[in-house]
Scaffold this active site. Structure first.
Site, short mmCIF file in Angstrom:
data_model
loop_
_atom_site.label_atom_id
_atom_site.label_comp_id
_atom_site.label_asym_id
_atom_site.label_seq_id
_atom_site.Cartn_x
_atom_site.Cartn_y
_atom_site.Cartn_z
N LYS A 70 0.85 -1.20 0.00
CA LYS A 70 0.00 0.00 0.00
C LYS A 70 0.88 1.25 0.00
O LYS A 70 1.86 1.31 0.73
CB LYS A 70 -0.87 -0.05 1.26
N ASN B 185 -11.27 4.99 -8.45
CA ASN B 185 -11.06 5.02 -7.01
C ASN B 185 -10.55 6.37 -6.56
O ASN B 185 -9.85 7.06 -7.29
CB ASN B 185 -10.10 3.90 -6.56
N VAL C 207 -9.34 6.71 -3.07
CA VAL C 207 -8.98 6.36 -1.69
C VAL C 207 -8.13 7.46 -1.08
O VAL C 207 -8.29 7.79 0.10
CB VAL C 207 -8.26 4.99 -1.65
N LEU D 186 -4.71 7.65 -0.82
CA LEU D 186 -3.49 7.22 -0.12
C LEU D 186 -3.64 7.06 1.38
O LEU D 186 -2.72 7.38 2.14
CB LEU D 186 -2.33 8.19 -0.41
N CYS E 245 0.06 9.42 -8.07
CA CYS E 245 -1.28 9.18 -7.53
C CYS E 245 -2.20 10.36 -7.89
O CYS E 245 -1.91 11.49 -7.54
CB CYS E 245 -1.24 9.02 -6.01
#
Lengths: 234, 314
Positions: B49, B73, B75, B77, B143
């Site tokens: 992760k 997605n 999320v 991080l 990301c």
């Protein structure tokens, strides 16, 4: 691969699915189900409605493509199950209230089977379903259609309260629990959260829940949480 | 049963991969969860992760939304932070006979460097004690779900160069840089990574995308945009891996929508040394073991004795 025993329509968009096989599980736990190949991508988390010798049962509400496919299943159809997953409701003693809102009644049936002296409160916005199945299990059964079922519950009368339903209802239950705690009786209120999930086993962090002690996972730390732990965001 | 007659191994900067199936960051936790379902030590590797120096709570609101053969997605991080990873999660990795890749993100240049230094220090200490450490750092400059850092560094080559250079200086561990398909020029980006001393590039990260809730008249994501992954992005990923593999001499770690052995073969033929598997983990909880077995079977069927025979042949 498991096999569908039956898939009965209970109300508008609400179905009762029974799946054959030796599938265990505790009250409040869930399975990841899929009845398709590559698409939709994700399996769907459904809480255990009942476990018995024949298999495991689920109640679900058709809300999207996955549950729509579930609705088309007929006896003998194959279905994939992974689970049971999650931490369910605790084994408790004392006076218990089970409060369900809409499809949130799903996990409470299994609770009512395990905690037969509980008072059961079932609330529905439009159409009631599956209520008669609860009647022989409940010490007292209260059904409300169109109102707010929480208004029927005196939180001070219980040692433990299990709640499953839409988020506004969970939030209201949390507030009623806090008010009761301030009053002295202090019932332990447990909320079963319904969050979007991808992996179902704690790896993807899609179902993250804000709690007082930081982020937790609905799939593995929950889906059942002590109400006082959860921080709701609007 | 896995055939032993085919050679699926690969090496990147001295790190051995027993097969090319590596689990992609963000989809596999740190492996523990899937380890309850199958032996994750049979995998080629695990990219954990995405970590940041400090723990991160991630984004509020809806974090995942399905699209046609894809997954958006947001999320953001969420992760326990580098130090918590090293103390709480790495001990599990120690026992696994698989390549261990730590995925490192950051909000600022200093975050990236401090994170890399912590990982390096831990690796040094472990080396002294004869214990297994992290095998490779995968630098995440791509990301799309965090406002600061992440993709902000991964779009323009000069900004990315600064991060890659600083992290390269901070660690002697094998370093892969995870590239964004949203980069202005992904091949130029990869060339920069090679020039700055990266040992590999991995691509592609998710593609920036969007989903609008028409009844509520707003994006379903609090962050407006989200990262698209899954089979929907495979053709784009494959094309980019092919482009980049022909422009650099360092190994390419390919990923994007892999759900079958033939998908893996496609990426290898496009020039990937190993591949990463992400979204497929959510479609099949035993994705890793399924793919490793299918790959062996496919190679036997197609009389491919080693992946080296077909790597980059297209």
């Amino acid at each position: 691969m498991a096999t569908v025993i039956s898939n009965e329509r209970l109300a508008n968009g609400v179905y009762h699915l029974r799946v054959e096989g030796e599938h265990g599980g505790k009250m409040g736990q869930f399975y990841m189900l899929r009845a398709w190949g590559a698409y939709p991508l994700l399996s769907r988390p459904l809480s255990i409605h009942q476990v018995n010798d024949d298999g495991v049962e689920f109640l679900y509400h058709v809300v999207g493509e996955g549950t729509e496919i579930f609705a088309g299943l007929t006896p003998g159809d194959p279905i994939q199950l992974e689970g049971p997953f999650g931490n369910g409701f605790p084994e408790v003693e004392g006076k218990v209230a089970l409060i369900g809102g809409g499809i949130g009644i799903a996990p409470l049936y299994y609770c009512a089977r395990q905690l037969p002296d509980s008072d059961v409160y079932l609330g529905f916005s439009r159409e009631a379903f599956r209520t008669e199945a609860f009647r022989p299990l409940a010490a007292e059964l209260t059904v409300d259609v169109g109102g707010l079922i929480l208004n029927s519950v005196d939180f001070d009368s219980y040692d433990h309260i299990f709640v499953c339903g839409p988020q506004p209802m969970l939030k209201a239950a949390q507030m009623k629990g806090a008010a009761a705690a301030a009053g002295g009786r202090s019932p332990k209120v447990y909320l079963s959260l319904e969050n979007r999930m991808a992996c179902g086993i704690g790896a993807c962090l899609v179902c993250s829940v804000s709690c007082r002690d930081g982020q937790r996972k609905a799939c593995t730390d929950g889906p059942v949480f002590l109400a006082e732990e959860v921080v709701f965001h609007d | 049963m896995i055939s032993t007659s085919v050679n699926t191994t690969a090496t990147i900067a001295g790190v051995h991969f027993k097969n090319p199936v590596v689990m992609a960051s963000g989809t596999f936790g740190f492996g523990k969860e899937y380890g309850k379902l199958y032996d994750v030590g049979m995998l080629g590797g695990i990219s954990g992760k995405g970590l940041t120096l400090q723990a991160k709570a991630g984004n509020q609101g809806i974090r995942v939304y399905e699209t046609a053969s894809g997954l958006l997605n947001s999320v953001g991080l969420e992760n326990p932070g580098v130090e918590a990873f090293l103390s709480k999660e790495l001990p599990y990795w120690e026992k696994l006979d698989t390549a261990r890749i730590v995925n490192l993100g950051g909000n600022t240049l200093a975050d990236y460097v401090l994170g890399a230094e912590l990982i390096q220090r831990d690796a040094n200490e472990r080396a002294l004690e004869g214990r297994r450490a992290v095998d490779m750092i995968e630098l995440n400059i791509s990301c799309p779900n965090v406002k600061e850092g992440g993709i902000a560094f991964g779009v323009k080559t000069p900004a990315a160069r600064e991060v890659v250079r600083a992290v390269r200086a901070a660690t002697s561990l094998p370093l892969a840089v995870k590239l964004s398909p949203n980069a202005e020029d992904i091949a130029e980006m990869a060339e920069m990574c090679e020039a700055e001393g990266a040992d590999a590039v991995s691509l592609i990260n998710t593609i920036s995308g969007m989903k609008i809730d028409v009844r509520r008249r707003r994006s379903v994501f609090n962050n407006l945009y989200a990262g698209l992954s899954g089979p929907a992005i495979k053709p784009v990923a494959l094309r980019m891996v092919h482009q980049v593999a022909h422009r650099v001499t360092i190994p390419v770690i390919g990923m994007g929508g892999i759900t079958s052995a033939t998908d893996i073969i496609e990426f290898i033929m496009a020039g990937a040394t190993v591949v990463q598997v992400g979204t497929y983990n959510f479609m099949n909880m035993r994705a890793g073991s399924t793919l490793v077995e299918e790959l062996h079977q496919f190679m036997v069927e197609e009389s491919i004795t080693s992946l080296d025979e077909i790597r980059g042949i297209v």
